[in-house]
Design a protein around this motif. Structure first.
Motif, mmCIF file in Angstrom:
data_model
loop_
_atom_site.group_PDB
_atom_site.id
_atom_site.type_symbol
_atom_site.label_atom_id
_atom_site.label_comp_id
_atom_site.label_asym_id
_atom_site.label_seq_id
_atom_site.Cartn_x
_atom_site.Cartn_y
_atom_site.Cartn_z
ATOM 1 N N PHE A 27 -7.870 -2.557 -9.426
ATOM 2 C CA PHE A 27 -8.758 -1.425 -9.645
ATOM 3 C C PHE A 27 -8.228 -0.629 -10.834
ATOM 4 O O PHE A 27 -7.015 -0.423 -10.970
ATOM 5 C CB PHE A 27 -8.816 -0.530 -8.407
ATOM 6 C CG PHE A 27 -9.368 -1.230 -7.192
ATOM 7 C CD1 PHE A 27 -10.731 -1.402 -7.026
ATOM 8 C CD2 PHE A 27 -8.515 -1.735 -6.215
ATOM 9 C CE1 PHE A 27 -11.247 -2.058 -5.912
ATOM 10 C CE2 PHE A 27 -9.019 -2.381 -5.095
ATOM 11 C CZ PHE A 27 -10.382 -2.548 -4.946
ATOM 12 N N ILE A 28 -9.106 -0.203 -11.686
ATOM 13 C CA ILE A 28 -8.695 0.539 -12.876
ATOM 14 C C ILE A 28 -8.602 2.022 -12.514
ATOM 15 O O ILE A 28 -9.583 2.772 -12.596
ATOM 16 C CB ILE A 28 -9.671 0.323 -14.051
ATOM 17 C CG1 ILE A 28 -9.914 -1.169 -14.253
ATOM 18 C CG2 ILE A 28 -9.119 0.960 -15.325
ATOM 19 C CD1 ILE A 28 -8.655 -1.966 -14.550
ATOM 20 N N TYR A 29 -7.424 2.433 -12.045
ATOM 21 C CA TYR A 29 -7.195 3.822 -11.666
ATOM 22 C C TYR A 29 -6.371 4.517 -12.743
ATOM 23 O O TYR A 29 -5.554 3.887 -13.425
ATOM 24 C CB TYR A 29 -6.453 3.909 -10.330
ATOM 25 C CG TYR A 29 -7.236 3.403 -9.142
ATOM 26 C CD1 TYR A 29 -8.597 3.657 -9.020
ATOM 27 C CD2 TYR A 29 -6.598 2.685 -8.133
ATOM 28 C CE1 TYR A 29 -9.314 3.202 -7.923
ATOM 29 C CE2 TYR A 29 -7.299 2.234 -7.034
ATOM 30 C CZ TYR A 29 -8.656 2.481 -6.933
ATOM 31 O OH TYR A 29 -9.351 2.030 -5.853
ATOM 32 N N SER A 30 -6.552 5.804 -12.854
ATOM 33 C CA SER A 30 -5.772 6.585 -13.801
ATOM 34 C C SER A 30 -4.329 6.700 -13.320
ATOM 35 O O SER A 30 -4.011 6.446 -12.149
ATOM 36 C CB SER A 30 -6.371 7.987 -13.958
ATOM 37 O OG SER A 30 -6.189 8.707 -12.744
ATOM 38 N N LYS A 31 -3.448 7.076 -14.230
ATOM 39 C CA LYS A 31 -2.038 7.245 -13.881
ATOM 40 C C LYS A 31 -1.866 8.299 -12.797
ATOM 41 O O LYS A 31 -1.062 8.131 -11.860
ATOM 42 C CB LYS A 31 -1.249 7.638 -15.132
ATOM 43 C CG LYS A 31 0.246 7.781 -14.881
ATOM 44 C CD LYS A 31 0.976 8.115 -16.170
ATOM 45 C CE LYS A 31 2.474 8.273 -15.901
ATOM 46 N NZ LYS A 31 3.208 8.610 -17.158
ATOM 47 N N ASP A 32 -2.623 9.385 -12.879
ATOM 48 C CA ASP A 32 -2.528 10.445 -11.863
ATOM 49 C C ASP A 32 -2.967 9.929 -10.490
ATOM 50 O O ASP A 32 -2.361 10.275 -9.467
ATOM 51 C CB ASP A 32 -3.386 11.650 -12.262
ATOM 52 C CG ASP A 32 -2.790 12.410 -13.443
ATOM 53 O OD1 ASP A 32 -1.582 12.232 -13.697
ATOM 54 O OD2 ASP A 32 -3.542 13.160 -14.103
#
Length: 314
Positions: A296-301
């Motif tokens: 899944f392309i999740y943000s670093k945060d």
């Protein structure tokens, strides 16, 4: 001694069943070495006794020796019959029928991890499986997808896990410790990293561990962990994974209720640390190619709050 500590072996048996198998194996080894030495000895004897001599290129021939023929037939027949009896006797001791008996734990193989469900208790764990010491327990062996094979060499026999079929194993662990094993049936891309980790505990410690695993997941308290829990439940994580006490109720991937209490992750592939967990969540296929966890392309945060939440699940 050092080698037996590094590599699991049937010769360092830690259960009654493993000892029976080791004894039978030693009988086979002794008989095999005896046959090998006998054959080598006969080859040397024949080569020397009947070697060609000057003026006598053809060694003396003899046939019809009933004593020799009788020995050649009788000894192999006795060996085969003896080992047939010993094998059946060991099988009966190690793997007696278990029809109608309730298992202590149901082991289920998945691509590429192991699930353990403790019968009659609301306790489900993945990969690190605890068992009691000092009493004989029954395990059911199953598979959720393809054929796997459960084998912990120091604890006894291996057993296939076959979809749609329930097999069983008995084990009587004699001493506490951590025993390593692996799937022994090729089951896909990450077969080599479908490790088994069995933690054998005294009865009181084992019962305490089971009681703790029946508890719901702890409620996060820090702002970051709370945000991670909300993110986990809002996204699709809960459709595959279960965290008891939350809305996440999936049964495709490992149960994560007590994820942070495990020493390893990814079926023993690496230590269970924040950094390894972060790497896994960022790109599962880069860490363990062929695993069923999608990327899944999740943000670093988002990754950070997920890590903060999952590491609270003791």
């Amino acid at each position: 001694m050092l080698l037996s500590l590094l590599i699991p072996s049937i010769f360092s048996s830690a259960s009654s069943e493993a000892s029976e198998i080791t004894t039978l194996t030693l009988y086979f080894i002794i008989a095999s070495v005896g046959i090998l030495l006998t054959v080598i000895g006969l080859l040397i004897y024949v080569s020397v006794k009947f070697r060609g001599k000057p003026g006598d290129p053809e060694p003396r021939q003899f046939t019809g020796n009933k004593v020799v023929e009788g020995v050649m037939i009788t000894i192999p027949t006795l060996l085969v019959g003896g080992f047939f009896y010993l094998t059946l006797s060991t099988m009966q001791t190690v793997l007696p029928p278990a029809d109608g008996l309730k298992p202590e734990v149901v082991i289920r193989g998945h691509q590429f991890w192991w699930e353990a469900q403790y019968a009659g208790k609301n306790a489900v764990v993945a990969n690190e499986i605890h068992l009691p010491v000092g009493r004989r327990i029954l395990m059911h062996i199953e598979a959720a997808d393809v054929i796997h094979d459960w084998w912990v060499p120091e604890l006894g026999a291996k057993m296939d896990a076959i979809p749609g079929r329930t097999n069983h194993l008995w084990v009587t662990i004699r001493k506490p410790g951590v025993y390593e094993g692996a799937c022994s049936e090729f089951c896909g891309a990450q077969h080599a990293w479908m490790r088994i980790r069995v933690v054998a505990q005294p009865e009181a410690e084992y019962q305490q561990w089971v009681r703790e695993r029946q508890q719901n997941a702890v409620t996060p308290t820090t702002a970051s962990a709370v945000a991670g829990a909300a993110f986990f439940n809002r996204e699709t994580c809960g459709t595959c994974h279960r965290i008891r006490g939350t809305v996440a109720n999936g049964n495709v991937g490992p149960d994560l209720t007590h994820f942070a209490s495990r020493q390893t992750m990814l079926s023993g592939m690496m230590p269970n640390t924040r950094e390894n967990l972060r790497r896994w969540l960022q790109d599962p296929q880069a860490v363990k190619p062929g695993a069923k966890m999608p990327r899944f392309i999740y943000s670093k945060d988002s990754i950070n709050v997920l890590v903060d939440y999952l590491t609270t699940l003791k």
